[in-house]
Write a protein that holds these residues in place. Structure first.
Motif, short mmCIF file in Angstrom:
data_model
loop_
_atom_site.label_atom_id
_atom_site.label_comp_id
_atom_site.label_asym_id
_atom_site.label_seq_id
_atom_site.Cartn_x
_atom_site.Cartn_y
_atom_site.Cartn_z
N LYS A 79 76.74 11.63 68.99
CA LYS A 79 75.65 10.95 69.69
C LYS A 79 74.78 10.16 68.72
O LYS A 79 74.41 9.01 68.99
CB LYS A 79 74.79 11.97 70.44
N ILE A 80 74.47 10.77 67.59
CA ILE A 80 73.66 10.08 66.58
C ILE A 80 74.42 8.91 65.99
O ILE A 80 73.85 7.83 65.77
CB ILE A 80 73.21 11.08 65.50
N VAL A 81 75.71 9.09 65.73
CA VAL A 81 76.53 8.00 65.18
C VAL A 81 76.59 6.84 66.15
O VAL A 81 76.43 5.67 65.75
CB VAL A 81 77.94 8.51 64.82
N VAL A 82 76.82 7.13 67.43
CA VAL A 82 76.88 6.06 68.43
C VAL A 82 75.53 5.37 68.55
O VAL A 82 75.45 4.13 68.64
CB VAL A 82 77.32 6.64 69.80
N GLY A 83 74.43 6.15 68.55
CA GLY A 83 73.10 5.55 68.60
C GLY A 83 72.83 4.66 67.41
O GLY A 83 72.23 3.58 67.55
N THR A 84 73.27 5.10 66.23
CA THR A 84 73.12 4.28 65.02
C THR A 84 73.91 2.99 65.14
O THR A 84 73.42 1.91 64.79
CB THR A 84 73.59 5.08 63.79
N ALA A 85 75.13 3.08 65.65
CA ALA A 85 75.98 1.90 65.80
C ALA A 85 75.36 0.91 66.77
O ALA A 85 75.32 -0.31 66.50
CB ALA A 85 77.37 2.31 66.28
N VAL A 86 74.87 1.39 67.91
CA VAL A 86 74.25 0.51 68.91
C VAL A 86 73.02 -0.18 68.32
O VAL A 86 72.80 -1.39 68.51
CB VAL A 86 73.87 1.31 70.17
N THR A 87 72.22 0.57 67.57
CA THR A 87 71.02 0.01 66.94
C THR A 87 71.39 -1.10 65.96
O THR A 87 70.80 -2.19 65.97
CB THR A 87 70.23 1.11 66.21
N LEU A 88 72.38 -0.84 65.09
CA LEU A 88 72.79 -1.83 64.10
C LEU A 88 73.41 -3.07 64.75
O LEU A 88 73.18 -4.20 64.30
CB LEU A 88 73.77 -1.21 63.11
N ILE A 89 74.20 -2.86 65.81
CA ILE A 89 74.80 -4.00 66.51
C ILE A 89 73.71 -4.88 67.13
O ILE A 89 73.77 -6.12 67.05
CB ILE A 89 75.78 -3.50 67.59
N ALA A 90 72.71 -4.25 67.75
CA ALA A 90 71.62 -5.02 68.35
C ALA A 90 70.84 -5.80 67.29
O ALA A 90 70.51 -6.98 67.48
CB ALA A 90 70.69 -4.08 69.11
N ILE A 91 70.60 -5.16 66.17
CA ILE A 91 69.87 -5.82 65.08
C ILE A 91 70.65 -7.01 64.55
O ILE A 91 70.11 -8.10 64.36
CB ILE A 91 69.58 -4.81 63.95
N GLY A 92 71.96 -6.83 64.32
CA GLY A 92 72.78 -7.92 63.82
C GLY A 92 72.91 -9.05 64.80
O GLY A 92 72.84 -10.24 64.43
N ALA A 93 73.12 -8.72 66.09
CA ALA A 93 73.30 -9.75 67.11
C ALA A 93 72.05 -10.60 67.29
O ALA A 93 72.14 -11.78 67.65
CB ALA A 93 73.68 -9.10 68.44
N LEU A 94 70.89 -10.03 67.04
CA LEU A 94 69.62 -10.75 67.19
C LEU A 94 69.18 -11.45 65.91
O LEU A 94 68.06 -11.94 65.81
CB LEU A 94 68.53 -9.79 67.67
N GLY A 95 70.08 -11.48 64.90
CA GLY A 95 69.80 -12.24 63.68
C GLY A 95 68.84 -11.59 62.71
O GLY A 95 68.19 -12.30 61.93
N MET A 96 68.77 -10.27 62.73
CA MET A 96 67.82 -9.57 61.86
C MET A 96 68.52 -8.70 60.82
O MET A 96 67.92 -7.80 60.24
CB MET A 96 66.86 -8.72 62.70
N TRP A 97 69.81 -8.95 60.59
CA TRP A 97 70.59 -8.08 59.71
C TRP A 97 70.06 -8.09 58.28
O TRP A 97 69.83 -7.02 57.69
CB TRP A 97 72.06 -8.49 59.74
N GLU A 98 69.88 -9.27 57.70
CA GLU A 98 69.45 -9.35 56.29
C GLU A 98 68.07 -8.74 56.08
O GLU A 98 67.85 -7.99 55.12
CB GLU A 98 69.47 -10.80 55.80
N ASP A 99 67.13 -9.06 56.96
CA ASP A 99 65.80 -8.48 56.84
C ASP A 99 65.84 -6.97 56.98
O ASP A 99 65.12 -6.24 56.28
CB ASP A 99 64.86 -9.08 57.90
N THR A 100 66.71 -6.48 57.87
CA THR A 100 66.84 -5.04 58.05
C THR A 100 67.41 -4.38 56.79
O THR A 100 66.95 -3.32 56.37
CB THR A 100 67.73 -4.73 59.26
N MET A 101 68.41 -5.02 56.18
CA MET A 101 68.99 -4.46 54.97
C MET A 101 67.97 -4.44 53.83
O MET A 101 67.95 -3.51 53.01
CB MET A 101 70.23 -5.25 54.55
N ARG A 102 67.12 -5.47 53.76
CA ARG A 102 66.05 -5.47 52.75
C ARG A 102 65.09 -4.31 52.99
O ARG A 102 64.65 -3.64 52.04
CB ARG A 102 65.30 -6.80 52.78
N THR A 103 64.76 -4.09 54.25
CA THR A 103 63.87 -2.98 54.58
C THR A 103 64.52 -1.65 54.27
O THR A 103 63.88 -0.74 53.71
CB THR A 103 63.47 -3.05 56.07
#
Length: 295
Positions: A79-103
């Motif tokens: 459940k936690i792994v799936v939740g993590t995956a969904v969160t990361l996919i949403a972040i990447g799809a909305l163009g916030m991947w690099e800023d998120t990785m910096r954070t």
């Protein structure tokens, strides 16, 4: 009657002179030792830059898979792994991947530094009631001081950039790991310590083989709180040049970009939830493991 409405204070000349003396002394200290302080923190800056480059310049599927693997190893929960995956996919799809990785790199480095600083202090506090009484008020001040205030001395010493932001985050986030380490070691069953003494264990062996393992679930609670406090400092640290999700939020505030602010704010919340669930699950697993061992 008018005089009773005005609280008596020191003469204005005294207050002005005192403030000027302190400010001038701090500026003189900065001019004299600023370069040496920057040189001292250079390895920390390289560590932060290296971790940031690793997350940003590596292929995103590799980083994505690595984060999911870490989430699984820590939590052993799909459940936690799936939740993590969904969160990361949403972040990447909305163009916030690099800023998120910096954070994420900032939170990772600041948490590592906070643990390296906080664990020895917490262990020392657990061994001395006098030291605990001396350090507790300092921790109280650190936790109640407005977070903006931490930016003032680090900026005066080191200017604008990654390292000042990192130091401000560490100062703000280190009290929980100190308190929880102290608490966890003090809560270790005295009978177990007496048994270790009976077997001839030295103070170091008792700490390493009995106290720290048994206190680890509590210490993990402190790590969890440290991560949460570090994340809450991200937006404020962006005011002094820390890159990541905080800068778009700051830009949104100053320019009234509603969508930009909300999306990046939700990304911070998503990352915070992921860190929180993973670290809590790991702490619970440690607790169960120790209960099996000593039960």
């Amino acid at each position: 009657m008018l005089e009773l409405n005005r609280f008596p204070q020191l003469p204005t000349e005294w207050l002005t002179g005192f403030r000027r003396a302190v400010d001038d002394g701090f500026r003189a200290f900065t001019r004299e030792y600023g370069e040496a302080i920057e040189l001292f923190f250079e390895p920390l800056r390289q560590f932060l830059i290296g971790s940031e480059r690793l997350l940003i310049q590596s292929p995103w599927p590799l980083v994505f898979g690595g984060i999911l693997l870490l989430a699984w190893l820590a939590s052993r929960s799909w459940k936690i792994v799936v939740g993590t995956a969904v969160t990361l996919i949403a972040i990447g799809a909305l163009g916030m991947w690099e800023d998120t990785m910096r954070t994420v790199s900032m939170i990772f480095v600041s948490t590592v530094v906070a643990i390296l600083l906080g664990l020895p202090v917490g262990i020392a506090m657990s061994r001395s009631d006098r030291l605990q009484r001396a350090i507790n008020p300092v921790l109280d001040i650190m936790q109640t001081m407005p977070s903006f205030v931490y930016l003032i001395p680090v900026v005066m010493l080191l200017g604008i950039g990654r390292v000042p932001g990192l130091l401000a985050v560490v100062i703000y986030a280190v009290p929980p790991i100190i308190r929880f380490t102290n608490l966890g070691i003090r809560l270790v069953d005295k009978d177990l310590l007496e048994a270790a003494d009976a077997f001839g264990a030295s103070a170091w062996q008792r700490l390493r083989q009995v106290q720290l393992p048994l206190a680890l679930p509590t210490i993990m609670g402190g790590v969890n709180q440290t991560i949460m406090m570090a994340l809450s400092m991200v937006v404020i640290a962006s005011m002094i040049g820390v890159q990541g999700l905080g800068q778009p939020v700051l830009k949104a505030i100053t320019n009234q970009y509603f969508t930009l602010g909300v999306l990046n704010g939700l990304a911070i919340v998503g990352i915070a939830i992921v860190f929180d669930r993973v670290s809590q699950a790991y702490g619970k697993r440690l607790q169960k493991h120790l209960e099996v061992q000593h039960g």
